[in-house]
Design an enzyme around this catalytic site. Structure first.
Site, PDB file in Angstrom:
ATOM      1  NE  ARG A   1      29.531  30.068 -16.316  1.00 18.46           N
ATOM      2  CZ  ARG A   1      28.393  29.418 -16.081  1.00 18.46           C
ATOM      3  NH1 ARG A   1      28.097  28.331 -16.786  1.00 18.46           N
ATOM      4  NH2 ARG A   1      27.547  29.834 -15.169  1.00 18.46           N
TER       5      ARG A   1
ATOM      6  CB  THR B   1      24.381  28.710 -20.303  1.00 18.42           C
ATOM      7  OG1 THR B   1      23.449  29.731 -20.721  1.00 18.42           O
ATOM      8  CG2 THR B   1      25.472  29.353 -19.463  1.00 18.42           C
TER       9      THR B   1
ATOM     10  CD1 TRP C   1      27.529  24.773 -23.791  1.00 22.33           C
ATOM     11  CD2 TRP C   1      27.741  22.588 -23.406  1.00 22.33           C
ATOM     12  NE1 TRP C   1      27.264  24.557 -22.451  1.00 22.33           N
ATOM     13  CE2 TRP C   1      27.385  23.220 -22.197  1.00 22.33           C
ATOM     14  CE3 TRP C   1      27.923  21.199 -23.418  1.00 22.33           C
ATOM     15  CZ2 TRP C   1      27.213  22.524 -21.012  1.00 22.33           C
ATOM     16  CZ3 TRP C   1      27.748  20.509 -22.227  1.00 22.33           C
ATOM     17  CH2 TRP C   1      27.399  21.152 -21.052  1.00 22.33           C
TER      18      TRP C   1
ATOM     19  CB  CYS D   1      23.375  20.882 -18.671  1.00 19.82           C
ATOM     20  SG  CYS D   1      22.753  22.423 -17.953  1.00 19.82           S
TER      21      CYS D   1
ATOM     22  CE1 TYR E   1      26.964  23.457 -11.756  1.00 17.13           C
ATOM     23  CE2 TYR E   1      24.821  22.964 -10.796  1.00 17.13           C
ATOM     24  CZ  TYR E   1      25.751  22.795 -11.805  1.00 17.13           C
ATOM     25  OH  TYR E   1      25.473  21.961 -12.861  1.00 17.13           O
TER      26      TYR E   1
END
Length: 297
Positions: free
Chosen positions: A106, A108, A78, A45, A172
């Site tokens: 989400r 993150t 994750w 990331c 993105y």
């Protein structure tokens, strides 16, 4: 990926806001203390990559802990290989829900867990590196760079906003666009920003002169992923990073610094994007290449 809520009616990607934004600061509810905080990060990331670079540059390895998640996300988010030695959880989502049981966004990285308070303090990725640079200054290693000097903060903040809008998030916006208009708008801004940075770096070693700053840390993760991922996966194909002489030389200079090089894992980067983001790459096939020598002088 739970992206549908982040796509506007015009097919534009609009990134979700950060849910946890409490500051770690002296005199606050969450004061800076050695051993109290754990950063959850991924080598894949770019937002998390910043925190890993700064932690290394400032010599905070023994002050702020790090848990690295698996680069491949599944429907639970994750995963922490082998379980987290600090909290015992297997998935990062467990920490989000332990802090806010009603959380629906989400999950993150990066995010920071307060071991003493047993809660997530922040997933505000722009602030996390600034916190390491300011609130944790008493524990910086001798000779560590001042990445956010007071006399340059206004200039750094202004350039950081340009880099974020046009490039960090711009790639993105291009990759997740659901309309031609949204894609064209985003990709045009991506390369206009790269052109601007190429001109800036043609006359200076770093973005704000000779010294390394927060702006360099924010730019590097996007450059490291550009030719390997964004050029093809996110359709940012007008030019490659290697087509920009000044930017490419600058990126290699940063890569030569251990804090940048040792936190750059091209295998994890490629597997994360091409395998996880099936909305962009339904086959999950990880392409070979490109063959780029990041160690070239």
């Amino acid at each position: 990926m739970k992206l549908e809520k982040e796509i506007s009616g015009g097919g534009r990607f609009e990134r979700q806001p950060n849910r946890f934004t409490t500051r770690i600061e002296a005199g606050g509810e969450h004061p800076p203390e050695p051993g109290r905080y754990q950063i959850y990060a991924s080598y894949a990331c770019p937002w998390a990559h910043r925190s890993l670079i700064v932690r290394e540059l400032l010599g905070l390895r023994e002050v702020v802990g790090v848990t690295i998640v698996d680069p491949i996300r599944d429907e639970k988010g994750w995963r922490i290989p082998g379980g987290d030695p600090v909290t015992g959880v297997e998935y990062l989502s467990e920490l989000y829900l332990a802090t806010d049981p009603g959380y629906e966004g989400r999950y993150t990285v990066p995010c920071v867990w307060d071991v003493a308070a047993r809660r997530l303090v922040t997933n505000d990725y722009p602030q996390i590196t600034l916190t390491l640079e300011t609130a944790f200054a008493p524990w910086h290693a001798e000779g560590a760079p001042d990445l956010y000097p007071e006399e340059l903060r206004e200039e750094i903040d202004a350039l950081n906003e340009v880099i974020f809008q046009g490039l960090n998030n711009g790639v993105y916006r291009a990759g997740f666009a659901r309309s031609q208009e949204a894609y064209d708008e985003a990709v045009t801004e991506v390369f206009a920003t790269l052109d601007l940075l190429e001109e800036r770096l043609s006359t200076r070693r770093h973005l704000h002169g000779d010294a390394l700053t927060e702006s360099d840390v924010r730019l590097y993760p996007t450059l490291a992923r550009f030719d390997a991922v964004y050029n093809s996966h996110f359709k940012c194909a007008v030019r490659r990073l290697t087509d920009y002489p000044a930017l490419w030389a600058y990126a290699r200079r940063l890569y030569a610094v251990p804090a940048f090089r040792d936190t750059t894992d091209f295998d994890q980067i490629k597997r994360h994007y091409f395998v996880t983001q099936t909305n962009v790459n339904p086959s999950g096939i990880v392409p070979r290449g490109p063959e780029i020598d990041w160690t070239a002088p």
